[in-house]
Design a protein around this motif. Structure first.
Motif, PDB file in Angstrom:
ATOM      1  N   ARG A  26       0.814  -1.208   0.000  1.00  0.00           N
ATOM      2  CA  ARG A  26       0.000   0.000   0.000  1.00  0.00           C
ATOM      3  C   ARG A  26       0.851   1.263   0.000  1.00  0.00           C
ATOM      4  NH1 ARG A  26      -4.267   0.385   4.486  1.00  0.00           N
ATOM      5  NH2 ARG A  26      -2.931  -0.923   5.779  1.00  0.00           N
ATOM      6  N   ASP A  27       2.013   1.203   0.630  1.00  0.00           N
ATOM      7  CA  ASP A  27       2.850   2.398   0.765  1.00  0.00           C
ATOM      8  C   ASP A  27       4.319   2.038   0.613  1.00  0.00           C
ATOM      9  OD1 ASP A  27       1.003   4.623   1.485  1.00  0.00           O
ATOM     10  OD2 ASP A  27       0.531   3.313   3.169  1.00  0.00           O
ATOM     11  N   HIS A  29       7.857   3.413   2.009  1.00  0.00           N
ATOM     12  CA  HIS A  29       8.338   4.322   3.034  1.00  0.00           C
ATOM     13  C   HIS A  29       9.850   4.372   3.176  1.00  0.00           C
ATOM     14  CE1 HIS A  29       4.250   4.333   5.340  1.00  0.00           C
ATOM     15  NE2 HIS A  29       4.284   5.195   4.350  1.00  0.00           N
ATOM     16  N   HIS A  43       7.122  -0.600   4.965  1.00  0.00           N
ATOM     17  CA  HIS A  43       5.880  -0.173   4.336  1.00  0.00           C
ATOM     18  C   HIS A  43       4.779  -0.107   5.394  1.00  0.00           C
ATOM     19  CE1 HIS A  43       4.272  -4.358   4.231  1.00  0.00           C
ATOM     20  NE2 HIS A  43       5.558  -4.665   4.105  1.00  0.00           N
ATOM     21  N   HIS A  44       3.534   0.046   4.972  1.00  0.00           N
ATOM     22  CA  HIS A  44       2.440   0.337   5.885  1.00  0.00           C
ATOM     23  C   HIS A  44       2.138  -0.821   6.836  1.00  0.00           C
ATOM     24  CE1 HIS A  44      -1.103   2.638   7.115  1.00  0.00           C
ATOM     25  NE2 HIS A  44      -1.767   1.501   7.131  1.00  0.00           N
ATOM     26  N   ASP A  45       2.406  -2.034   6.415  1.00  0.00           N
ATOM     27  CA  ASP A  45       2.047  -3.199   7.218  1.00  0.00           C
ATOM     28  C   ASP A  45       3.247  -4.091   7.529  1.00  0.00           C
ATOM     29  OD1 ASP A  45      -0.744  -2.638   7.391  1.00  0.00           O
ATOM     30  OD2 ASP A  45      -0.969  -3.317   5.326  1.00  0.00           O
ATOM     31  N   THR A  64      -0.640  -5.658  10.404  1.00  0.00           N
ATOM     32  CA  THR A  64      -1.415  -4.462  10.085  1.00  0.00           C
ATOM     33  C   THR A  64      -1.113  -3.359  11.090  1.00  0.00           C
ATOM     34  OG1 THR A  64      -3.192  -5.797   9.132  1.00  0.00           O
ATOM     35  CG2 THR A  64      -3.729  -3.530   9.779  1.00  0.00           C
ATOM     36  N   ASP A  67       3.736   0.285  10.825  1.00  0.00           N
ATOM     37  CA  ASP A  67       4.039   1.209   9.739  1.00  0.00           C
ATOM     38  C   ASP A  67       5.482   1.698   9.857  1.00  0.00           C
ATOM     39  OD1 ASP A  67       3.938   2.986   7.689  1.00  0.00           O
ATOM     40  OD2 ASP A  67       2.102   3.965   8.323  1.00  0.00           O
ATOM     41  N   MET A  69       7.941   3.700   8.770  1.00  0.00           N
ATOM     42  CA  MET A  69       8.240   4.863   7.946  1.00  0.00           C
ATOM     43  C   MET A  69       9.728   5.139   7.887  1.00  0.00           C
ATOM     44  SD  MET A  69       5.184   7.496   8.956  1.00  0.00           S
ATOM     45  CE  MET A  69       5.672   8.635   7.651  1.00  0.00           C
ATOM     46  N   HIS A  83       4.250   5.246  12.318  1.00  0.00           N
ATOM     47  CA  HIS A  83       2.966   5.542  12.951  1.00  0.00           C
ATOM     48  C   HIS A  83       2.750   4.600  14.136  1.00  0.00           C
ATOM     49  CE1 HIS A  83       1.748   8.416   9.978  1.00  0.00           C
ATOM     50  NE2 HIS A  83       1.795   7.552   8.996  1.00  0.00           N
TER      51      HIS A  83
END
Length: 250
Positions: A26-27, A29, A43-45, A64, A67, A69, A83
């Motif tokens: 999804r992202d 980072h 990444h996000h997960d 999940t 995150d 970053m 996050h």
């Protein structure tokens, strides 16, 4: 005729350069190149690892909301910050331990850098924080010359700390994050920073750039979301573009 020939040669160079892999998340980072040759991708997960310089990836952490970053290597430990995440691994990423340092009012970390026991962090709501004991305790700081930001790319190059607040260019601090001066850059929208073998690199909206004594040199044209420099070999880079494609230089 000379201009047409030049464009033709440049076109051949562009065609010869192809991505080595692809990430599907999804992202995009963070990237980190470890001394053992592996790449870590945050990444996000969670976190993924590659043992072939970005061609294929496998999960190290799949959770999940984990995150990652920012990914930082400090001596024998890897730090993942993001996050509501601040975790460390001391066995190359096989297992992770959540950290709860004193002095951080929250753990929504939108920027993190560490070197030699000095840690510098950006908390999304409460601003900048600094630790001088390896991240055990933090204190709030208002660095002179560094603008407020909700997100920032950060990296240490030796004792110099570089911070790129989102959309506001690049700043450097020779005193561990107390005072900053702005560094002229070819673009203000900087998404990633990396320091390898004494050289600073940045990735932004329009390209991948290398800092040289003569100024900034563009190495690649296009959006760069994450960037890693080889820890020992000068000039070797892996980065991820805006479509999740993985590129390697040289």
């Amino acid at each position: 005729m000379r201009r047409l020939l030049t464009l033709w040669v440049l076109g051949l160079g562009a065609l010869a350069q192809v991505p080595v892999g692809q990430v599907a998340t999804r992202d995009v980072h963070a990237l980190l190149w470890l001394p053992d040759g592996r790449l870590l991708f945050g990444h996000h997960d969670g976190i993924q690892a590659s043992e072939d310089e970005g061609r294929t990836w496998r999960d190290l952490v799949r959770k999940t909301g984990f995150d990652a970053m920012g990914l930082v290597l400090e001596r024998d430990r890897i730090l993942a910050a993001g996050h509501w995440v601040l975790s460390e691994s001391r066995n190359g990423g096989r297992t992770w331990r959540n950290l709860r340092p004193r002095g951080l009012p929250a753990l929504d970390l939108h920027g993190y850098a560490a070197s030699g026991g000095l840690h510098f962090a950006l908390e999304a709501t409460h601003g900048y924080f600094v630790s001088e004991d390896g991240g055990k305790t933090f204190k709030s700081t208002a660095p002179k010359g560094l603008p407020k930001a909700g997100m920032a790319a950060m990296v240490f190059q030796g004792k110099t700390l570089y911070v790129a607040p989102m959309g506001q260019g690049l700043y450097q601090s020779p005193d561990g994050g107390q005072t900053f001066t702005q560094v002229p850059t070819p673009e203000r929208e900087i998404y990633a920073l990396a320091a390898g073998a004494g050289t600073l690199y940045l990735g932004g909206k329009t390209g991948l750039w290398q800092r040289t004594p003569a100024g900034w040199k563009r190495l690649w044209q296009g959006t760069v979301l994450a960037l890693a420099a080889h820890p020992q070999e000068a000039g070797r880079l892996v980065f991820i573009d805006g479509q999740g494609r993985v590129w390697k230089l040289p």
